[in-house]
Design a protein around this motif. Structure first.
Motif, PDB file in Angstrom:
ATOM      1  N   TRP A 193     -35.547  27.105 -47.132  1.00 55.28           N
ATOM      2  CA  TRP A 193     -35.353  26.564 -45.785  1.00 55.28           C
ATOM      3  C   TRP A 193     -36.651  25.974 -45.237  1.00 55.28           C
ATOM      4  O   TRP A 193     -36.644  24.919 -44.595  1.00 55.28           O
ATOM      5  CB  TRP A 193     -34.857  27.664 -44.851  1.00 55.28           C
ATOM      6  CG  TRP A 193     -34.681  27.192 -43.438  1.00 55.28           C
ATOM      7  CD1 TRP A 193     -33.623  26.513 -42.917  1.00 55.28           C
ATOM      8  CD2 TRP A 193     -35.615  27.338 -42.363  1.00 55.28           C
ATOM      9  NE1 TRP A 193     -33.824  26.225 -41.587  1.00 55.28           N
ATOM     10  CE2 TRP A 193     -35.049  26.715 -41.219  1.00 55.28           C
ATOM     11  CE3 TRP A 193     -36.862  27.937 -42.247  1.00 55.28           C
ATOM     12  CZ2 TRP A 193     -35.695  26.688 -39.994  1.00 55.28           C
ATOM     13  CZ3 TRP A 193     -37.517  27.903 -41.032  1.00 55.28           C
ATOM     14  CH2 TRP A 193     -36.934  27.278 -39.919  1.00 55.28           C
ATOM     15  N   THR A 194     -37.774  26.630 -45.518  1.00 59.11           N
ATOM     16  CA  THR A 194     -39.067  26.145 -45.031  1.00 59.11           C
ATOM     17  C   THR A 194     -39.396  24.780 -45.612  1.00 59.11           C
ATOM     18  O   THR A 194     -39.900  23.890 -44.911  1.00 59.11           O
ATOM     19  CB  THR A 194     -40.180  27.154 -45.395  1.00 59.11           C
ATOM     20  OG1 THR A 194     -39.894  28.407 -44.781  1.00 59.11           O
ATOM     21  CG2 THR A 194     -41.534  26.674 -44.910  1.00 59.11           C
ATOM     22  N   HIS A 249     -39.346  29.952 -33.151  1.00 62.77           N
ATOM     23  CA  HIS A 249     -38.811  30.341 -34.463  1.00 62.77           C
ATOM     24  C   HIS A 249     -37.329  30.021 -34.557  1.00 62.77           C
ATOM     25  O   HIS A 249     -36.561  30.346 -33.645  1.00 62.77           O
ATOM     26  CB  HIS A 249     -39.014  31.837 -34.718  1.00 62.77           C
ATOM     27  CG  HIS A 249     -40.445  32.279 -34.669  1.00 62.77           C
ATOM     28  ND1 HIS A 249     -41.394  31.807 -35.549  1.00 62.77           N
ATOM     29  CD2 HIS A 249     -41.083  33.152 -33.851  1.00 62.77           C
ATOM     30  CE1 HIS A 249     -42.564  32.375 -35.257  1.00 62.77           C
ATOM     31  NE2 HIS A 249     -42.404  33.183 -34.242  1.00 62.77           N
ATOM     32  N   ARG A 286     -40.549  22.438 -42.335  1.00 64.23           N
ATOM     33  CA  ARG A 286     -41.428  23.368 -41.623  1.00 64.23           C
ATOM     34  C   ARG A 286     -42.708  23.652 -42.406  1.00 64.23           C
ATOM     35  O   ARG A 286     -43.746  23.917 -41.808  1.00 64.23           O
ATOM     36  CB  ARG A 286     -40.688  24.676 -41.339  1.00 64.23           C
ATOM     37  CG  ARG A 286     -41.476  25.651 -40.488  1.00 64.23           C
ATOM     38  CD  ARG A 286     -40.624  26.829 -40.038  1.00 64.23           C
ATOM     39  NE  ARG A 286     -41.387  27.697 -39.164  1.00 64.23           N
ATOM     40  CZ  ARG A 286     -42.025  28.795 -39.579  1.00 64.23           C
ATOM     41  NH1 ARG A 286     -41.989  29.156 -40.851  1.00 64.23           N
ATOM     42  NH2 ARG A 286     -42.715  29.534 -38.724  1.00 64.23           N
ATOM     43  N   THR A 310     -35.755  31.844 -39.886  1.00 66.06           N
ATOM     44  CA  THR A 310     -37.024  32.576 -39.835  1.00 66.06           C
ATOM     45  C   THR A 310     -36.827  33.956 -39.228  1.00 66.06           C
ATOM     46  O   THR A 310     -37.345  34.957 -39.745  1.00 66.06           O
ATOM     47  CB  THR A 310     -38.064  31.799 -39.011  1.00 66.06           C
ATOM     48  OG1 THR A 310     -38.329  30.554 -39.654  1.00 66.06           O
ATOM     49  CG2 THR A 310     -39.363  32.584 -38.876  1.00 66.06           C
ATOM     50  N   ARG A 311     -36.070  34.035 -38.140  1.00 61.13           N
ATOM     51  CA  ARG A 311     -35.886  35.320 -37.458  1.00 61.13           C
ATOM     52  C   ARG A 311     -35.100  36.307 -38.305  1.00 61.13           C
ATOM     53  O   ARG A 311     -35.455  37.491 -38.401  1.00 61.13           O
ATOM     54  CB  ARG A 311     -35.205  35.088 -36.114  1.00 61.13           C
ATOM     55  CG  ARG A 311     -36.161  34.578 -35.051  1.00 61.13           C
ATOM     56  CD  ARG A 311     -35.588  33.566 -34.105  1.00 61.13           C
ATOM     57  NE  ARG A 311     -34.297  33.940 -33.553  1.00 61.13           N
ATOM     58  CZ  ARG A 311     -33.432  33.055 -33.087  1.00 61.13           C
ATOM     59  NH1 ARG A 311     -33.716  31.756 -33.134  1.00 61.13           N
ATOM     60  NH2 ARG A 311     -32.285  33.441 -32.578  1.00 61.13           N
ATOM     61  N   THR A 313     -34.680  36.293 -41.730  1.00 60.09           N
ATOM     62  CA  THR A 313     -35.425  36.689 -42.929  1.00 60.09           C
ATOM     63  C   THR A 313     -36.618  37.569 -42.571  1.00 60.09           C
ATOM     64  O   THR A 313     -36.976  38.483 -43.328  1.00 60.09           O
ATOM     65  CB  THR A 313     -35.900  35.446 -43.707  1.00 60.09           C
ATOM     66  OG1 THR A 313     -36.638  34.578 -42.824  1.00 60.09           O
ATOM     67  CG2 THR A 313     -34.726  34.693 -44.282  1.00 60.09           C
ATOM     68  N   HIS A 314     -37.226  37.318 -41.415  1.00 59.13           N
ATOM     69  CA  HIS A 314     -38.339  38.153 -40.968  1.00 59.13           C
ATOM     70  C   HIS A 314     -37.862  39.576 -40.702  1.00 59.13           C
ATOM     71  O   HIS A 314     -38.513  40.555 -41.113  1.00 59.13           O
ATOM     72  CB  HIS A 314     -38.957  37.552 -39.710  1.00 59.13           C
ATOM     73  CG  HIS A 314     -40.183  38.264 -39.222  1.00 59.13           C
ATOM     74  ND1 HIS A 314     -40.119  39.377 -38.406  1.00 59.13           N
ATOM     75  CD2 HIS A 314     -41.515  38.040 -39.425  1.00 59.13           C
ATOM     76  CE1 HIS A 314     -41.331  39.788 -38.130  1.00 59.13           C
ATOM     77  NE2 HIS A 314     -42.200  38.999 -38.741  1.00 59.13           N
ATOM     78  N   ASP A 368     -45.511  23.093 -39.900  1.00 60.23           N
ATOM     79  CA  ASP A 368     -46.017  24.297 -39.239  1.00 60.23           C
ATOM     80  C   ASP A 368     -46.987  25.139 -40.068  1.00 60.23           C
ATOM     81  O   ASP A 368     -47.768  25.902 -39.502  1.00 60.23           O
ATOM     82  CB  ASP A 368     -44.846  25.197 -38.820  1.00 60.23           C
ATOM     83  CG  ASP A 368     -43.974  24.556 -37.759  1.00 60.23           C
ATOM     84  OD1 ASP A 368     -44.489  23.684 -37.047  1.00 60.23           O
ATOM     85  OD2 ASP A 368     -42.788  24.929 -37.648  1.00 60.23           O
ATOM     86  N   TYR A 415     -35.848  31.953 -47.474  1.00 58.14           N
ATOM     87  CA  TYR A 415     -36.864  31.508 -46.511  1.00 58.14           C
ATOM     88  C   TYR A 415     -37.664  30.322 -47.053  1.00 58.14           C
ATOM     89  O   TYR A 415     -37.896  29.339 -46.336  1.00 58.14           O
ATOM     90  CB  TYR A 415     -37.804  32.667 -46.174  1.00 58.14           C
ATOM     91  CG  TYR A 415     -38.991  32.241 -45.342  1.00 58.14           C
ATOM     92  CD1 TYR A 415     -38.865  32.026 -43.978  1.00 58.14           C
ATOM     93  CD2 TYR A 415     -40.240  32.030 -45.938  1.00 58.14           C
ATOM     94  CE1 TYR A 415     -39.950  31.612 -43.211  1.00 58.14           C
ATOM     95  CE2 TYR A 415     -41.323  31.618 -45.180  1.00 58.14           C
ATOM     96  CZ  TYR A 415     -41.167  31.411 -43.821  1.00 58.14           C
ATOM     97  OH  TYR A 415     -42.235  30.995 -43.078  1.00 58.14           O
ATOM     98  N   TYR A 456     -50.755  33.134 -43.806  1.00 54.33           N
ATOM     99  CA  TYR A 456     -49.349  33.090 -44.211  1.00 54.33           C
ATOM    100  C   TYR A 456     -49.184  32.444 -45.585  1.00 54.33           C
ATOM    101  O   TYR A 456     -48.406  32.925 -46.424  1.00 54.33           O
ATOM    102  CB  TYR A 456     -48.522  32.317 -43.177  1.00 54.33           C
ATOM    103  CG  TYR A 456     -48.479  32.966 -41.814  1.00 54.33           C
ATOM    104  CD1 TYR A 456     -48.598  34.346 -41.667  1.00 54.33           C
ATOM    105  CD2 TYR A 456     -48.332  32.202 -40.658  1.00 54.33           C
ATOM    106  CE1 TYR A 456     -48.571  34.951 -40.422  1.00 54.33           C
ATOM    107  CE2 TYR A 456     -48.295  32.801 -39.404  1.00 54.33           C
ATOM    108  CZ  TYR A 456     -48.417  34.168 -39.292  1.00 54.33           C
ATOM    109  OH  TYR A 456     -48.395  34.763 -38.055  1.00 54.33           O
TER     110      TYR A 456
END
Length: 277
Positions: free
Chosen positions: A138-139, A15, A144, A19-20, A22-23, A148, A135, A190
């Motif tokens: 950025w994804t 990750h 990503r 991601t970390r 925002t998670h 992913d 998020y 997801y």
């Protein structure tokens, strides 16, 4: 006698920092939104379909009822009726119970205060939206989303999907090289949350704003009326809560420390020599 060589554990990047962060923020935002949302729901713990509330026929309701000389909490879902005393409808400490939809420990604030619940809910709703947009941007921009999160054609083969569902039901998780990537079940779950449930929750929440209703009445009509939008808002929030519960359970079952380390440091441990299952 020489011992057989064991596969060497390798830490791989799982990750990124965005991601970390925002998670971690979402953990706080979702918890506050759910609890403040239940405070708002408790102001009228019943749901309807259509434009207006038909008080005599809600499809779900949590109420206090007098049965004989005893107060009971009763939850109705359609034609079904359940005694939920102590949890829904009539809850609190023995001897100090009160009529309320959800219990005090599940709401923010814990006491009855619709105005405070709305302030908590609306403030954190916009923080949640801003965090989600960061998020999502950025994804997409980092690649990503395609790399992913979008399942491949091979992953969507019916036989492979069925096998993965069966493996999850048996708590058998990918090992070795297969653990580097999300499987189809994870990707589909997801994407359903990111692209379906979260937008539905946001749009139906806007439908309950009188100011937004005046500016865009067509949106409320799209969901079948104001009360239908309220119902869809409640259901989408409930499905997100269910996703969180299942997600946490899978994190624990598949290796709590390894998954926590991946979300805190970005590194995930695999054993390359172990064949995929």
């Amino acid at each position: 006698m020489a011992r057989p060589n064991r596969p060497r554990t390798v830490l791989v990047k799982r990750h990124g920092i965005v991601t970390r962060i925002t998670h971690a923020l979402n953990v706080v935002f979702v918890a506050v939104l759910l609890m403040s949302g239940l405070q708002i729901f408790n102001a009228h713990p019943a749901l309807y379909w259509g434009q207006a509330s038909t008080f005599e026929s809600p499809w779900i309701a949590m109420t206090k009822a007098e049965i004989g000389d005893e107060a009971r909490g009763i939850t109705t879902i359609g034609s079904l009726r359940f005694d939920t005393t102590g949890l829904f409808g009539w809850s609190g400490r023995e001897g100090a119970r009160e009529p309320r939809g959800f219990p005090a420990w599940a709401t923010i604030p814990s006491w009855r205060d619709l105005a405070a619940g709305r302030r908590w809910h609306f403030f954190f709703a916009w923080l949640f939206v801003a965090n989600g947009l960061v998020y999502l941007a950025w994804t997409v921009l980092s690649g990503r989303l395609k790399r992913d999160l979008l399942p491949t054609r091979d992953q969507l083969r019916p036989g492979r999907l069925a096998r993965e569902i069966l493996d999850h039901a048996r708590l058998r998780f990918p090992k070795g090289e297969a653990a580097r990537r999300y499987n189809a079940i994870q990707k589909l779950a997801y994407l359903a949350v990111i692209l379906v449930l979260l937008p539905a929750m946001l749009l139906t929440g806007l439908c309950m704003s009188p100011g937004f209703n005046a500016a865009a009445p067509w949106l409320t009509d799209l969901f079948g009326g104001r009360q239908s939008a309220r119902t869809f808002h409640f259901l989408s929030a409930g499905l997100i809560a269910l996703f969180v519960v299942v997600h946490v359970a899978m994190v624990v079952a598949s290796g709590l420390w390894n998954n926590l380390r991946a979300m805190i440091t970005g590194r995930y441990a695999i054993q390359p020599g172990e064949p995929p299952r």
